[in-house]
Design a protein around this motif. Structure first.
Motif, mmCIF file in Angstrom:
data_model
loop_
_atom_site.group_PDB
_atom_site.id
_atom_site.type_symbol
_atom_site.label_atom_id
_atom_site.label_comp_id
_atom_site.label_asym_id
_atom_site.label_seq_id
_atom_site.Cartn_x
_atom_site.Cartn_y
_atom_site.Cartn_z
ATOM 1 N N ALA A 1 1.802 9.592 5.833
ATOM 2 C CA ALA A 1 1.790 8.134 5.938
ATOM 3 C C ALA A 1 3.001 7.543 5.243
ATOM 4 O O ALA A 1 3.426 8.032 4.199
ATOM 5 C CB ALA A 1 0.516 7.603 5.299
ATOM 6 N N TYR B 1 -4.281 -3.321 7.856
ATOM 7 C CA TYR B 1 -2.989 -2.758 7.472
ATOM 8 C C TYR B 1 -1.904 -3.219 8.429
ATOM 9 O O TYR B 1 -2.132 -3.317 9.632
ATOM 10 C CB TYR B 1 -3.058 -1.231 7.484
ATOM 11 C CG TYR B 1 -3.933 -0.681 6.395
ATOM 12 C CD1 TYR B 1 -5.238 -0.298 6.647
ATOM 13 C CD2 TYR B 1 -3.451 -0.580 5.091
ATOM 14 C CE1 TYR B 1 -6.045 0.180 5.644
ATOM 15 C CE2 TYR B 1 -4.258 -0.100 4.084
ATOM 16 C CZ TYR B 1 -5.556 0.285 4.359
ATOM 17 O OH TYR B 1 -6.361 0.758 3.357
ATOM 18 N N CYS C 1 3.162 0.754 3.658
ATOM 19 C CA CYS C 1 2.767 -0.356 4.517
ATOM 20 C C CYS C 1 2.203 -1.456 3.642
ATOM 21 O O CYS C 1 2.233 -1.369 2.423
ATOM 22 C CB CYS C 1 1.752 0.103 5.565
ATOM 23 S SG CYS C 1 0.276 0.791 4.857
ATOM 24 N N VAL D 1 0.867 -1.177 0.000
ATOM 25 C CA VAL D 1 0.000 0.000 0.000
ATOM 26 C C VAL D 1 0.899 1.221 0.000
ATOM 27 O O VAL D 1 1.738 1.383 0.878
ATOM 28 C CB VAL D 1 -0.893 -0.004 1.268
ATOM 29 C CG1 VAL D 1 -1.678 1.273 1.362
ATOM 30 C CG2 VAL D 1 -1.808 -1.204 1.246
ATOM 31 N N LYS E 1 -4.201 5.297 12.158
ATOM 32 C CA LYS E 1 -3.269 4.688 11.229
ATOM 33 C C LYS E 1 -2.173 3.958 11.998
ATOM 34 O O LYS E 1 -1.047 4.433 12.114
ATOM 35 C CB LYS E 1 -2.686 5.762 10.315
ATOM 36 C CG LYS E 1 -3.794 6.498 9.566
ATOM 37 C CD LYS E 1 -3.340 6.951 8.219
ATOM 38 C CE LYS E 1 -4.357 7.727 7.402
ATOM 39 N NZ LYS E 1 -5.734 7.733 7.817
ATOM 40 N N LEU F 1 -2.819 4.973 1.599
ATOM 41 C CA LEU F 1 -3.105 4.919 3.025
ATOM 42 C C LEU F 1 -3.787 6.197 3.488
ATOM 43 O O LEU F 1 -4.736 6.178 4.264
ATOM 44 C CB LEU F 1 -1.809 4.686 3.809
ATOM 45 C CG LEU F 1 -1.970 4.590 5.322
ATOM 46 C CD1 LEU F 1 -2.835 3.411 5.677
ATOM 47 C CD2 LEU F 1 -0.619 4.437 5.980
ATOM 48 N N CYS G 1 -0.434 -0.071 12.800
ATOM 49 C CA CYS G 1 -0.320 -1.447 12.307
ATOM 50 C C CYS G 1 -1.224 -2.343 13.143
ATOM 51 O O CYS G 1 -1.225 -2.248 14.371
ATOM 52 C CB CYS G 1 1.139 -1.876 12.433
ATOM 53 S SG CYS G 1 1.402 -3.634 12.295
ATOM 54 N N ALA H 1 -1.048 -4.564 3.216
ATOM 55 C CA ALA H 1 -2.399 -4.908 3.635
ATOM 56 C C ALA H 1 -2.703 -6.344 3.243
ATOM 57 O O ALA H 1 -2.258 -6.823 2.203
ATOM 58 C CB ALA H 1 -3.415 -3.975 2.983
ATOM 59 N N SER I 1 -7.376 6.207 2.503
ATOM 60 C CA SER I 1 -8.253 5.203 3.104
ATOM 61 C C SER I 1 -8.909 5.775 4.345
ATOM 62 O O SER I 1 -8.420 6.722 4.949
ATOM 63 C CB SER I 1 -7.458 3.965 3.474
ATOM 64 O OG SER I 1 -6.704 4.227 4.624
#
Lengths: 298, 424
Positions: B378, B390, B381, B348, B361, B353, B363, B383, B356
């Motif tokens: 951001a 995420y 990361c 991602v 935000k 991110l 993990c 997903a 979204s």
């Protein structure tokens, strides 16, 4: 890539990740002398004890529900909780509030699904174990000095056989990172998964006989850090059952047949493996061409 | 720096042609300055201070490339994995192994990493067996028999570390062929050759031996320490193995450990069979018995064979008296993650991110913030495709390499109708 083990801060500083079982199917039907409210009060006093034992100790609380798992409390986060509500210390009121929110969320997620039989009373232990291990990996990465991590499972729900593979994966990963998984089981019959977990990772498994004194068991067995455990006489594992159960009847067997392709266990000799479909005794290509021929003939 | 990293990612051997094409006057170390210019990768921020080079992104993209090639290979065709493996490790201890281009010498580096490999191998394949072979003075000798105990192999290897003479690939292959001929038909036969020499002194036609190995369904892989050789490449191509040449010690370790997880095995290589196995119980505390491995009386911890009631000290093993394979259910469970692998996560980008609608935000696994430290933007990361949660890059690597469970998928209750795991 395995990271090199970084040095713990000091011998007696621990990071304790507590997995609390909030499964409503278990707590509402449990006939023991402990109800959920009393259970949580024992656990809260225990958490307070850990925090007071050393200033550097850290606690993380993860709740294991029936439909979801979530983080409840992390002592390393700077939450503004200077004053507690009324007479309760800040830690207690914060955890109680978060637990209430979690149980509501868990219930709402369950309401969406219909037709769940009451027999499926297991909680999502593999989810919270995986989250705990991810958090511990983050602590290993955090810097050259870190507290010694361990996991404590406060579980009452019975084992869910559909979670066997995931729980074993988590156990082996914990074994490689040298994280002991302790368990205090408050349910009725012993949990084979958690007994294996404690045995393989070098943790302690306890099923208290007198649940009214749960805090005493927690304080004497589980409050001590890993280094000092070598000086104590802790409850030893008695009779961990490592026998396998066959895939066809789910009975435990001590001698069986194992498929060489998918490692499924059977109690009797079969011609075909029900899991992977391999035909025994024939080379796979011959078997596949036999099937094709039969299909084209019929 | 970039060129050699790319070469490593593609796993290609160092081409010797390159040295001829470019100027002969310069050494390799001089060329790293003229060609690769690592100082140009440095960046400064607004106040003129140097910013640390972000190795994390490079490391993560290397890992993703590796994962993609693995999953593409297994998903492309219905290839199963060979879980019961009989592997012969051939160590070349000819004079070339005494070369000091790997510090302190090639032989020492090989011994150190083979020890780590053996432990990792038995960790991932508890039902498999390893045998060690060494090539010295043009002759191949079997150092240890095929067995399942890591300590015996490691001890034997550490004792016999001396290099001399020529290397003979054909003798090694003949010996390995004879050893692996005797194993049961459900096992996968593999050979791993750690070759340091640049030549081979053979008594006969090595091409014939290669054909013999191919007919016996031996999968031969070679890791070279000096340069790429045609005969090794031919051997690996014919038998379906992999041929890699190590660039340095770190690369050698990586290549060696790649052989620890079970390789995708073609179905016709091994016949499926039902193997009779015993699951012994632990002996009662305080019971005294004479154990069958050490021939001495022992108290307490041990296991009892369910067929002949003999006592054994550790699992997995084969009962000495009745020949029954004894394992415990965790040993079988160690291999289940190869049968039920989790899918790779999708990457991602930072932009996705931000767009979204996730509330916080962080993990899902470790609750670390997904925002780049010090800023509000951001960072990259990953997903999960199934549960759409995420994860940070480090959790992504940990989940796929060690844990083999997605925390998001495990924290969901799937209805029985939806949860059907089929393996065919």
């Amino acid at each position: 890539m395995a990271t090199l083990p970084s040095k713990p801060i000091a011998d007696d500083v621990s990071l304790l990740v507590v997995l609390i079982d909030t499964n409503p199917f278990f707590w509402s039907t449990s006939s023991s002398s402990l109800n959920f409210h009393q259970f949580v009060s024992h656990v809260l006093v225990f958490l307070d004890l850990i925090v007071r034992l050393s200033q550097l100790n850290q606690i993380v609380v993860i709740a294991t529900g029936h439909n979801t798992c979530d983080y409840i409390y992390d002592s390393s986060l700077d939450t503004d909780q200077v004053t507690g509500e009324g007479e309760l210390p800040a830690l207690y009121s914060f955890v109680l509030q978060r637990l209430e929110e979690f149980v509501d969320k868990d219930e709402k997620l369950g309401a969406k699904q219909e037709g769940l039989s009451e027999k499926r009373a297991s909680s999502l232990l593999s989810g919270s174990l995986s989250m705990a291990l991810c958090y511990i990996q983050r602590v290993f990465r955090s810097g050259p000095l870190h507290p010694q991590p361990r996991i404590l499972c406060l579980q009452g729900s019975p084992d869910g056989s559909e979670q066997y593979v995931s729980i074993m994966n988590a156990i082996f990963s914990a074994q490689r990172s040298m994280v002991p998984i302790d368990c205090c089981y408050v349910g009725s019959h012993n949990s084979a998964f958690l007994q294996q977990a404690s045995y393989i990772t070098g943790g302690v498994y306890v099923k208290p006989q007198h649940l009214e004194g749960l805090y005493q068991y927690l304080a004497t067995v589980f409050a001590v850090d890993l280094h000092s455990r070598s000086f104590l006489q802790l409850p030893r594992p008695a009779g961990v059952d490592f026998r396998a159960s066959c895939f066809c009847h789910k009975t435990t067997i001590d001698m069986g047949y194992v498929c060489s392709v998918c490692l499924s266990i059977f109690c009797k000799h079969h011609d075909k493996c029900s899991t992977c479909g391999s035909v025994f005794g024939k080379a796979q290509l011959d078997a596949a061409s036999d099937r094709k021929r039969k299909a084209s003939e019929s | 720096m970039n060129n050699s990293e790319k070469k490593r990612m593609n796993g290609e051997a160092e081409e010797e042609n390159e040295e001829d094409v470019e100027d002969e006057g310069r050494d390799a170390w001089e060329r790293t300055y003229t060609d690769e210019r690592s100082w140009e990768a440095l960046e400064e921020d607004e106040s003129g201070l140097l910013q640390p080079i972000d190795n994390k992104a490079i490391y993560h993209s290397q890992y993703r490339r590796r994962l993609q090639s693995l999953s593409a290979a297994s998903a492309a065709s219905r290839i199963q994995k060979g879980l019961i493996r009989f592997l012969c490790v051939v160590v070349d201890l000819s004079k070339a192994a005494g070369e000091m281009d790997f510090k302190p010498s090639r032989m020492a580096v090989i011994a150190k990493h083979v020890e780590a490999f053996i432990r990792e191998f038995f960790d991932q394949n508890p039902l498999s067996q390893i045998g060690l072979v060494i090539i010295k003075d043009g002759v191949a000798q079997s150092l240890t028999e095929l067995g399942g105990s890591p300590e015996a192999h490691i001890k034997a290897l550490m004792v016999k570390l001396g290099c001399s003479g020529d290397s003979s690939l054909q003798n090694a292959l003949e010996l390995v062929h004879d050893t692996l001929h005797k194993i049961p038909s459900y096992g996968h036969r593999e050979v791993l050759i750690l070759y340091s020499a640049l030549s081979t002194c053979d008594p006969g036609d090595i091409m014939e031996t290669i054909q013999k190995c191919k007919k016996a369904k031996l999968r031969c892989s070679v890791i070279g320490l000096s340069a790429e050789m045609f005969v090794c490449k031919h051997l690996c191509q014919e038998t379906g193995g992999s041929y890699m040449v190590a660039l340095d010690e770190g690369h050698f370790k990586e290549l060696l450990l790649e052989h620890a997880p079970p390789p995708p095995a073609l179905a016709e290589f091994a016949i499926a069979n039902l193997i009779k196995m015993g699951f012994p119980q632990r002996a009662a505390e305080g019971s005294i018995a004479i154990c069958s491995c050490h021939r001495e009386a022992k108290v307490g911890e041990g296991y009892i064979c369910p067929r002949c009631k003999a006592r054994v000290c550790e699992l997995p093993t084969e009962c000495r008296f009745c020949g029954l394979t004894l394992v415990s259910s965790p040993h079988l469970a160690r291999s289940y993650h190869h049968l039920f692998p989790i899918e790779p996560f999708t990457e991602v980008s930072a932009r996705q991110l931000e767009l979204s609608r996730v509330a916080s935000k962080t993990c899902f696994g470790c609750r670390e913030s997904l925002l780049t430290p010090g800023t509000n933007k951001a960072g990259p990361c990953a997903a999960c495709t199934k549960c759409k949660q995420y994860f940070c890059l480090d959790c992504d690597i940990y989940i796929h390499e060690s844990l083999h469970n997605c925390p998001g998928c495990e924290s969901r209750r799937i209805t029985p109708a939806a949860a059907s795991v089929t393996m065919s």
